[in-house]
Design an enzyme around this catalytic site. Structure first.
Site, PDB file in Angstrom:
ATOM      1  N   ARG A   1     -26.264 -24.214  36.746  1.00  0.00           N
ATOM      2  CA  ARG A   1     -25.013 -24.718  37.310  1.00  0.00           C
ATOM      3  C   ARG A   1     -24.485 -23.947  38.493  1.00  0.00           C
ATOM      4  O   ARG A   1     -23.596 -24.427  39.190  1.00  0.00           O
ATOM      5  CB  ARG A   1     -23.942 -24.778  36.210  1.00  0.00           C
ATOM      6  CG  ARG A   1     -24.162 -25.927  35.237  1.00  0.00           C
ATOM      7  CD  ARG A   1     -23.278 -25.800  34.023  1.00  0.00           C
ATOM      8  NE  ARG A   1     -23.683 -24.611  33.278  1.00  0.00           N
ATOM      9  CZ  ARG A   1     -23.178 -24.274  32.092  1.00  0.00           C
ATOM     10  NH1 ARG A   1     -22.253 -24.999  31.526  1.00  0.00           N
ATOM     11  NH2 ARG A   1     -23.614 -23.184  31.492  1.00  0.00           N
TER      12      ARG A   1
ATOM     13  N   ASP B   1     -35.606 -25.930  27.617  1.00  0.00           N
ATOM     14  CA  ASP B   1     -34.660 -25.135  26.824  1.00  0.00           C
ATOM     15  C   ASP B   1     -35.335 -24.712  25.528  1.00  0.00           C
ATOM     16  O   ASP B   1     -36.265 -25.376  25.065  1.00  0.00           O
ATOM     17  CB  ASP B   1     -33.390 -25.931  26.506  1.00  0.00           C
ATOM     18  CG  ASP B   1     -32.274 -24.986  26.076  1.00  0.00           C
ATOM     19  OD1 ASP B   1     -31.611 -24.411  26.951  1.00  0.00           O
ATOM     20  OD2 ASP B   1     -32.096 -24.771  24.856  1.00  0.00           O
TER      21      ASP B   1
ATOM     22  N   TYR C   1     -29.768 -21.074  15.731  1.00  0.00           N
ATOM     23  CA  TYR C   1     -29.117 -22.305  16.226  1.00  0.00           C
ATOM     24  C   TYR C   1     -29.272 -23.439  15.224  1.00  0.00           C
ATOM     25  O   TYR C   1     -28.355 -24.241  15.017  1.00  0.00           O
ATOM     26  CB  TYR C   1     -29.687 -22.705  17.590  1.00  0.00           C
ATOM     27  CG  TYR C   1     -29.219 -21.803  18.704  1.00  0.00           C
ATOM     28  CD1 TYR C   1     -27.963 -21.985  19.295  1.00  0.00           C
ATOM     29  CD2 TYR C   1     -29.993 -20.741  19.155  1.00  0.00           C
ATOM     30  CE1 TYR C   1     -27.512 -21.144  20.305  1.00  0.00           C
ATOM     31  CE2 TYR C   1     -29.552 -19.893  20.153  1.00  0.00           C
ATOM     32  CZ  TYR C   1     -28.306 -20.100  20.723  1.00  0.00           C
ATOM     33  OH  TYR C   1     -27.862 -19.257  21.710  1.00  0.00           O
TER      34      TYR C   1
ATOM     35  N   ARG D   1     -27.844 -32.868  37.827  1.00  0.00           N
ATOM     36  CA  ARG D   1     -27.293 -32.914  36.464  1.00  0.00           C
ATOM     37  C   ARG D   1     -26.388 -34.141  36.292  1.00  0.00           C
ATOM     38  O   ARG D   1     -26.360 -34.755  35.224  1.00  0.00           O
ATOM     39  CB  ARG D   1     -26.542 -31.603  36.194  1.00  0.00           C
ATOM     40  CG  ARG D   1     -25.883 -31.472  34.839  1.00  0.00           C
ATOM     41  CD  ARG D   1     -26.914 -31.331  33.731  1.00  0.00           C
ATOM     42  NE  ARG D   1     -26.237 -31.238  32.431  1.00  0.00           N
ATOM     43  CZ  ARG D   1     -25.780 -32.273  31.747  1.00  0.00           C
ATOM     44  NH1 ARG D   1     -25.913 -33.495  32.227  1.00  0.00           N
ATOM     45  NH2 ARG D   1     -25.195 -32.104  30.585  1.00  0.00           N
TER      46      ARG D   1
ATOM     47  N   ARG E   1     -32.942 -17.078  33.042  1.00  0.00           N
ATOM     48  CA  ARG E   1     -32.578 -18.368  33.628  1.00  0.00           C
ATOM     49  C   ARG E   1     -32.326 -18.215  35.114  1.00  0.00           C
ATOM     50  O   ARG E   1     -31.541 -17.400  35.548  1.00  0.00           O
ATOM     51  CB  ARG E   1     -31.289 -18.879  32.986  1.00  0.00           C
ATOM     52  CG  ARG E   1     -31.485 -19.316  31.586  1.00  0.00           C
ATOM     53  CD  ARG E   1     -30.349 -20.239  31.259  1.00  0.00           C
ATOM     54  NE  ARG E   1     -29.957 -20.074  29.887  1.00  0.00           N
ATOM     55  CZ  ARG E   1     -28.833 -20.561  29.398  1.00  0.00           C
ATOM     56  NH1 ARG E   1     -27.998 -21.198  30.196  1.00  0.00           N
ATOM     57  NH2 ARG E   1     -28.553 -20.404  28.152  1.00  0.00           N
TER      58      ARG E   1
HETATM   59  O1  CP3 Z   1     -34.489 -21.519  35.247  1.00  0.00           O
HETATM   60  C1  CP3 Z   1     -34.019 -21.828  34.151  1.00  0.00           C
HETATM   61  O2  CP3 Z   1     -32.832 -22.081  33.999  1.00  0.00           O
HETATM   62  C2  CP3 Z   1     -34.968 -21.931  32.996  1.00  0.00           C
HETATM   63  C3  CP3 Z   1     -34.568 -22.829  31.936  1.00  0.00           C
HETATM   64  C4  CP3 Z   1     -33.812 -22.280  30.734  1.00  0.00           C
HETATM   65  C5  CP3 Z   1     -32.657 -22.923  30.210  1.00  0.00           C
HETATM   66  N1  CP3 Z   1     -32.371 -22.342  29.023  1.00  0.00           N
HETATM   67  C6  CP3 Z   1     -31.931 -24.050  30.818  1.00  0.00           C
HETATM   68  C7  CP3 Z   1     -30.513 -24.280  30.438  1.00  0.00           C
HETATM   69  C8  CP3 Z   1     -34.150 -21.238  29.885  1.00  0.00           C
HETATM   70  C9  CP3 Z   1     -35.241 -20.179  30.038  1.00  0.00           C
HETATM   71  C10 CP3 Z   1     -33.240 -21.295  28.795  1.00  0.00           C
HETATM   72  C11 CP3 Z   1     -33.333 -20.402  27.617  1.00  0.00           C
HETATM   73  C12 CP3 Z   1     -32.284 -20.470  26.583  1.00  0.00           C
HETATM   74  N2  CP3 Z   1     -31.561 -21.566  26.143  1.00  0.00           N
HETATM   75  C13 CP3 Z   1     -31.913 -19.357  25.780  1.00  0.00           C
HETATM   76  C14 CP3 Z   1     -32.554 -17.989  25.830  1.00  0.00           C
HETATM   77  C15 CP3 Z   1     -32.114 -17.199  26.997  1.00  0.00           C
HETATM   78  C16 CP3 Z   1     -30.655 -16.789  26.957  1.00  0.00           C
HETATM   79  O3  CP3 Z   1     -29.923 -17.256  27.823  1.00  0.00           O
HETATM   80  O4  CP3 Z   1     -30.299 -16.036  26.059  1.00  0.00           O
HETATM   81  C17 CP3 Z   1     -30.906 -19.800  24.895  1.00  0.00           C
HETATM   82  C18 CP3 Z   1     -30.174 -18.956  23.882  1.00  0.00           C
HETATM   83  C19 CP3 Z   1     -30.702 -21.198  25.124  1.00  0.00           C
HETATM   84  C20 CP3 Z   1     -29.808 -22.117  24.375  1.00  0.00           C
HETATM   85  C21 CP3 Z   1     -28.796 -22.727  25.271  1.00  0.00           C
HETATM   86  N3  CP3 Z   1     -29.066 -23.649  26.260  1.00  0.00           N
HETATM   87  C22 CP3 Z   1     -27.404 -22.523  25.232  1.00  0.00           C
HETATM   88  C23 CP3 Z   1     -26.677 -21.573  24.297  1.00  0.00           C
HETATM   89  C24 CP3 Z   1     -26.853 -23.336  26.227  1.00  0.00           C
HETATM   90  C25 CP3 Z   1     -25.389 -23.567  26.501  1.00  0.00           C
HETATM   91  C26 CP3 Z   1     -24.762 -22.466  27.242  1.00  0.00           C
HETATM   92  C27 CP3 Z   1     -24.771 -22.768  28.700  1.00  0.00           C
HETATM   93  O5  CP3 Z   1     -25.138 -21.870  29.474  1.00  0.00           O
HETATM   94  O6  CP3 Z   1     -24.387 -23.877  29.061  1.00  0.00           O
HETATM   95  C28 CP3 Z   1     -27.919 -23.995  26.885  1.00  0.00           C
HETATM   96  C29 CP3 Z   1     -27.812 -24.947  28.022  1.00  0.00           C
HETATM   97  C30 CP3 Z   1     -28.674 -24.693  29.212  1.00  0.00           C
HETATM   98  N4  CP3 Z   1     -30.012 -24.384  29.169  1.00  0.00           N
HETATM   99  C31 CP3 Z   1     -28.281 -24.796  30.571  1.00  0.00           C
HETATM  100  C32 CP3 Z   1     -29.420 -24.539  31.346  1.00  0.00           C
HETATM  101  C33 CP3 Z   1     -29.530 -24.582  32.857  1.00  0.00           C
HETATM  102  C34 CP3 Z   1     -26.887 -25.220  31.061  1.00  0.00           C
HETATM  103  C35 CP3 Z   1     -26.687 -26.666  30.704  1.00  0.00           C
HETATM  104  C36 CP3 Z   1     -25.989 -27.530  31.756  1.00  0.00           C
HETATM  105  O7  CP3 Z   1     -26.606 -27.910  32.744  1.00  0.00           O
HETATM  106  O8  CP3 Z   1     -24.842 -27.868  31.526  1.00  0.00           O
END
Ligand code: CP3
Length: 323
Positions: free
Chosen positions: A6, A52, A128, A15, A2
């Protein structure tokens, strides 16, 4: 890993303008903008699509929500009966906005910046779906996999079909390479590993390559250590993402002769910044620079990360990564 998120004030601004995280994923102009934000700041060689891994459960019919401070919340599926009404058939109709995001990002990126598309690997997405969110012990998932293997395989097959379509759609829209995130691969018991991790990953890669011959894949089965070499050989990935727990010199010796390696700076080094961060980056670089190598983190950037530390790291790597 990622790259958006945030830790960037410009991400938080965007956001705020949408009520839910999935709306952000499904609004192409906003999703394209947050994909490109870190590229403008740090000039890496590749962008990762903003989406995501949980858009797949959403696309096949499960209710998925992201709540502030809680993380993802899904209406859990606990047996094959709960799959009634789920279907992979409309995946690419539902996810058309993501393909539009890919097209818009491609139009904005310079020719020498690659766009990495991605999806979750079936095991991790299944955790999940079954646990209803993040889990500590994956008790429901593991008991279902053992108690009703045929039913569990139906879920994995559904995910293989939906994920293959989704990735083909991303390639058709312009993604240059694909990454499969298997964040919870290390939770799979050894006797179930081939069935739950290797087979579905191998099938997705074969399905995509049947339509897009030679498509490049990066596999990221987090935390599996020495199982990475057989994982890479059996799944057919071109590159492996290594987490921060793996020694870079081990990866250089065991993996790099056959695969490109991506990794693996500890995201917490980015919180610390300064010499401590650069020393760690330099030692990773020294170990892996003589083979095919994508410098990256061992997991995603955490929200508390100062963007200036990321900028300093990117500059250091571009300058050769040496102390
Ligand atoms: O540049 C990037 O950010 C690429 C986009 C990306 C996101 N999620 C955006 C995101 C990618 C590649 C992911 C992958 C993802 N999502 C994984 C695998 C990689 C890893 O981190 O292990 C997993 C397990 C998820 C599931 C997921 N999405 C969770 C558990 C959460 C909540 C935890 C958190 O960090 O808030 C998310 C939310 C999420 N996905 C956010 C982002 C930028 C944060 C959400 C927000 O803006 O509040």
């Amino acid at each position: 890993m990622r790259q958006a998120g945030r830790y960037l004030p410009e991400y938080r601004e965007i956001r705020k303008t949408v009520s839910s995280f999935l709306d952000l994923c499904y609004t192409p102009d906003l999703a394209a903008e947050v994909t490109v934000q870190p590229i403008r700041r740090f000039h890496p060689d590749a962008a990762i699509l903003f989406s995501d891994i949980l858009v797949i459960p959403d696309a096949i019919g499960q209710s998925v929500k992201f709540s502030e401070g809680v993380g993802p919340q899904l209406e859990p599926v606990r047996s094959v009966k709960d799959l009634a009404g789920f279907s992979s058939e409309k995946t690419n109709v539902h996810l058309a906005p993501v393909f539009e995001t890919v097209r818009r990002v491609k139009a904005q990126l310079a020719d020498d910046v690659a766009l990495i598309g991605f999806a979750g690997a079936p095991w991790t997405v299944a955790t999940y779906m079954i646990e209803g969110g993040t889990s500590r012990d994956f008790a429901h998932t593991k008991t279902w996999a053992r108690a009703d293997p045929e039913g569990f395989d139906q879920l994995l097959s559904l995910l293989v079909a939906a994920t293959s379509d989704y990735l083909i759609g991303q390639v058709e829209a312009g993604a240059d390479a694909l990454q499969l995130f298997d964040t919870w691969a290390s939770a799979v018991p050894a006797d179930q590993f081939d069935r739950c991790v290797i087979a579905p990953t191998q099938q997705i890669i074969a399905n995509v390559r049947a339509v897009k011959p030679g498509m490049k894949f990066i596999g990221f089965p987090r935390g599996i250590g020495p199982a990475l070499a057989p994982y890479a050989a059996k799944t057919g990935v071109d590159a492996v993402g290594i987490d921060s727990g793996m020694s870079p010199s081990y990866a250089a010796e065991i993996l790099q002769p056959d695969y490109a390696v991506q990794g693996n700076l500890d995201p917490m080094a980015l919180l610390v910044g300064g010499d401590a961060m650069l020393d760690s980056a330099a030692s990773i670089f020294a170990a892996l620079r003589n083979g095919p190598f994508i410098f990256n983190l061992g997991h995603g950037v955490v929200p508390q990360t100062p963007p200036e530390h990321v900028a300093a790291l990117a500059e250091f790597i571009r300058a050769g990564g040496q102390r």
